[in-house]
Design a protein around this motif. Sequence first.
Motif, PDB file in Angstrom:
ATOM      1  N   SER A  24       0.844  -1.199   0.000  1.00 35.75           N
ATOM      2  CA  SER A  24       0.000   0.000   0.000  1.00 35.75           C
ATOM      3  C   SER A  24       0.876   1.245   0.000  1.00 35.75           C
ATOM      4  O   SER A  24       2.094   1.177   0.198  1.00 35.75           O
ATOM      5  CB  SER A  24      -0.913   0.012   1.234  1.00 35.75           C
ATOM      6  N   THR A  25       0.236   2.391  -0.229  1.00 32.63           N
ATOM      7  CA  THR A  25       0.914   3.685  -0.142  1.00 32.63           C
ATOM      8  C   THR A  25       0.224   4.520   0.925  1.00 32.63           C
ATOM      9  O   THR A  25      -0.986   4.735   0.863  1.00 32.63           O
ATOM     10  CB  THR A  25       0.869   4.434  -1.486  1.00 32.63           C
ATOM     11  N   THR A  26       1.000   4.982   1.897  1.00 29.99           N
ATOM     12  CA  THR A  26       0.467   5.770   3.006  1.00 29.99           C
ATOM     13  C   THR A  26       1.058   7.172   2.968  1.00 29.99           C
ATOM     14  O   THR A  26       2.274   7.342   2.833  1.00 29.99           O
ATOM     15  CB  THR A  26       0.797   5.108   4.355  1.00 29.99           C
ATOM     16  N   LEU A  27       0.192   8.166   3.073  1.00 30.98           N
ATOM     17  CA  LEU A  27       0.611   9.562   3.087  1.00 30.98           C
ATOM     18  C   LEU A  27       0.835  10.007   4.531  1.00 30.98           C
ATOM     19  O   LEU A  27      -0.046   9.859   5.376  1.00 30.98           O
ATOM     20  CB  LEU A  27      -0.470  10.426   2.432  1.00 30.98           C
ATOM     21  N   VAL A  28       2.028  10.539   4.800  1.00 30.18           N
ATOM     22  CA  VAL A  28       2.366  11.063   6.122  1.00 30.18           C
ATOM     23  C   VAL A  28       2.437  12.576   5.999  1.00 30.18           C
ATOM     24  O   VAL A  28       3.347  13.129   5.378  1.00 30.18           O
ATOM     25  CB  VAL A  28       3.712  10.503   6.622  1.00 30.18           C
ATOM     26  N   SER A  29       1.449  13.269   6.583  1.00 28.66           N
ATOM     27  CA  SER A  29       1.334  14.718   6.429  1.00 28.66           C
ATOM     28  C   SER A  29       1.620  15.434   7.746  1.00 28.66           C
ATOM     29  O   SER A  29       1.357  14.902   8.829  1.00 28.66           O
ATOM     30  CB  SER A  29      -0.078  15.096   5.955  1.00 28.66           C
ATOM     31  N   GLY A  30       2.118  16.658   7.621  1.00 27.53           N
ATOM     32  CA  GLY A  30       2.365  17.460   8.807  1.00 27.53           C
ATOM     33  C   GLY A  30       2.987  18.783   8.414  1.00 27.53           C
ATOM     34  O   GLY A  30       3.522  18.927   7.313  1.00 27.53           O
ATOM     35  N   ASN A  31       2.919  19.759   9.312  1.00 24.03           N
ATOM     36  CA  ASN A  31       3.542  21.033   9.026  1.00 24.03           C
ATOM     37  C   ASN A  31       5.053  20.940   9.269  1.00 24.03           C
ATOM     38  O   ASN A  31       5.549  19.935   9.772  1.00 24.03           O
ATOM     39  CB  ASN A  31       2.877  22.178   9.801  1.00 24.03           C
ATOM     40  N   PRO A  32       5.839  21.929   8.868  1.00 21.65           N
ATOM     41  CA  PRO A  32       7.296  21.840   8.991  1.00 21.65           C
ATOM     42  C   PRO A  32       7.747  21.544  10.418  1.00 21.65           C
ATOM     43  O   PRO A  32       7.252  22.131  11.377  1.00 21.65           O
ATOM     44  CB  PRO A  32       7.760  23.237   8.540  1.00 21.65           C
ATOM     45  N   ASP A 171      -7.044  21.354   5.625  1.00 19.34           N
ATOM     46  CA  ASP A 171      -6.024  21.307   4.569  1.00 19.34           C
ATOM     47  C   ASP A 171      -6.011  19.924   3.919  1.00 19.34           C
ATOM     48  O   ASP A 171      -4.995  19.253   3.882  1.00 19.34           O
ATOM     49  CB  ASP A 171      -4.651  21.638   5.173  1.00 19.34           C
ATOM     50  N   ILE A 172      -7.158  19.476   3.410  1.00 17.97           N
ATOM     51  CA  ILE A 172      -7.265  18.181   2.762  1.00 17.97           C
ATOM     52  C   ILE A 172      -6.956  18.350   1.275  1.00 17.97           C
ATOM     53  O   ILE A 172      -7.593  19.134   0.590  1.00 17.97           O
ATOM     54  CB  ILE A 172      -8.677  17.584   2.932  1.00 17.97           C
ATOM     55  N   SER A 173      -5.971  17.610   0.774  1.00 19.53           N
ATOM     56  CA  SER A 173      -5.569  17.741  -0.617  1.00 19.53           C
ATOM     57  C   SER A 173      -5.918  16.479  -1.390  1.00 19.53           C
ATOM     58  O   SER A 173      -6.328  15.465  -0.834  1.00 19.53           O
ATOM     59  CB  SER A 173      -4.063  18.009  -0.699  1.00 19.53           C
ATOM     60  N   LEU A 174      -5.702  16.544  -2.692  1.00 22.10           N
ATOM     61  CA  LEU A 174      -6.016  15.441  -3.580  1.00 22.10           C
ATOM     62  C   LEU A 174      -5.305  14.160  -3.158  1.00 22.10           C
ATOM     63  O   LEU A 174      -5.871  13.064  -3.212  1.00 22.10           O
ATOM     64  CB  LEU A 174      -5.608  15.825  -5.010  1.00 22.10           C
ATOM     65  N   GLU A 175      -4.058  14.288  -2.710  1.00 17.64           N
ATOM     66  CA  GLU A 175      -3.264  13.110  -2.377  1.00 17.64           C
ATOM     67  C   GLU A 175      -3.881  12.281  -1.252  1.00 17.64           C
ATOM     68  O   GLU A 175      -3.693  11.071  -1.180  1.00 17.64           O
ATOM     69  CB  GLU A 175      -1.840  13.526  -1.970  1.00 17.64           C
ATOM     70  N   ASN A 176      -4.606  12.946  -0.361  1.00 15.69           N
ATOM     71  CA  ASN A 176      -5.235  12.235   0.748  1.00 15.69           C
ATOM     72  C   ASN A 176      -6.246  11.211   0.261  1.00 15.69           C
ATOM     73  O   ASN A 176      -6.488  10.205   0.916  1.00 15.69           O
ATOM     74  CB  ASN A 176      -5.930  13.222   1.695  1.00 15.69           C
ATOM     75  N   PHE A 177      -6.829  11.450  -0.903  1.00 17.60           N
ATOM     76  CA  PHE A 177      -7.840  10.546  -1.442  1.00 17.60           C
ATOM     77  C   PHE A 177      -7.243   9.490  -2.361  1.00 17.60           C
ATOM     78  O   PHE A 177      -7.858   8.458  -2.619  1.00 17.60           O
ATOM     79  CB  PHE A 177      -8.906  11.354  -2.194  1.00 17.60           C
ATOM     80  N   LEU A 178      -6.029   9.743  -2.881  1.00 15.20           N
ATOM     81  CA  LEU A 178      -5.409   8.812  -3.824  1.00 15.20           C
ATOM     82  C   LEU A 178      -4.587   7.742  -3.138  1.00 15.20           C
ATOM     83  O   LEU A 178      -4.254   6.723  -3.743  1.00 15.20           O
ATOM     84  CB  LEU A 178      -4.513   9.579  -4.806  1.00 15.20           C
ATOM     85  N   THR A 179      -4.221   7.940  -1.891  1.00 14.18           N
ATOM     86  CA  THR A 179      -3.384   6.981  -1.168  1.00 14.18           C
ATOM     87  C   THR A 179      -4.246   6.055  -0.301  1.00 14.18           C
ATOM     88  O   THR A 179      -5.397   6.341  -0.008  1.00 14.18           O
ATOM     89  CB  THR A 179      -2.354   7.718  -0.302  1.00 14.18           C
ATOM     90  N   ASP A 180      -3.643   4.942   0.111  1.00 16.88           N
ATOM     91  CA  ASP A 180      -4.374   3.921   0.869  1.00 16.88           C
ATOM     92  C   ASP A 180      -4.515   4.272   2.341  1.00 16.88           C
ATOM     93  O   ASP A 180      -5.446   3.823   3.006  1.00 16.88           O
ATOM     94  CB  ASP A 180      -3.646   2.568   0.753  1.00 16.88           C
ATOM     95  N   GLY A 181      -3.571   5.057   2.852  1.00 20.15           N
ATOM     96  CA  GLY A 181      -3.609   5.415   4.266  1.00 20.15           C
ATOM     97  C   GLY A 181      -3.204   6.855   4.472  1.00 20.15           C
ATOM     98  O   GLY A 181      -2.474   7.440   3.662  1.00 20.15           O
TER      99      GLY A 181
END
Length: 241
Positions: A24-32, A171-181
């Motif tokens: 799977s592909t998991t997106l890890v998001s966060g501010n700097p 701050d929900i972006s397109l990538e959040n919907f394209l990845t598995d996690g």
Amino acid sequence: MIELTETGIDGLDEILNGGIVNNSTTLVSGNPGAGKSILGLQYIYNGVEQFGEKGIFLSFEENAEDLRQAAESIGLDNWAEYVENGDITIYDKQVLLRENDFSSSLELLLGELDDDNYERLVLDSLTMFKLFFETEREQRTYLLKFTDILAENNLTTLMTNEQGTVFPETDISLENFLTDGNIYLLQTPTDSGVNRYVWVAKMRKKNIDTDIFPMEISDGGITVHQNASAFSMMSEDESPI
């Protein structure tokens, strides 16, 4: 039975109920400064150190020496050895940005995947990756293509993503919907410093614990603590869950 890849990060696999879904592909998001790159370094390093799984680290922001110094600064002492013997393969910004063309970088990576058996990959960061493309349509097309290639090569992938706001629901972006996690690393300022938290918002094909859990970064990297209720970051009305 769903097969899982353990991150090896203290406390994180517990809230993931065993780990990340294989391939799977998991997106890890966060501010700097939230710890995204550190999590990626640990994930690749622990793969070798704890589970005998080789990994690839793609960095659009750092060179190989920067990555070595960052890894060693948090106690990943064998990083250089694993890079030298081929357990960890690095494509740094000097390589990935050389042609200023993602197709060229993708050809390099596909050659590596054809020759070796890797199980983990980190892309740091998706924010810089998107600079290759002029339109959102191009970004979406290539991201889908890339994640499909990674899954076909049996890679369990983390992609980091810069987030401009503290609270992810703004701050929900397109990538959040394209990845598995989706994993969010959050931080809030205090009088004495910064409080850090992790929120696993989504993981397809499995149940997860969607509470917000406190985490810290110290020698050895990230540790996630299980007593979520003792570390309330926000009121119930403000919670993104």
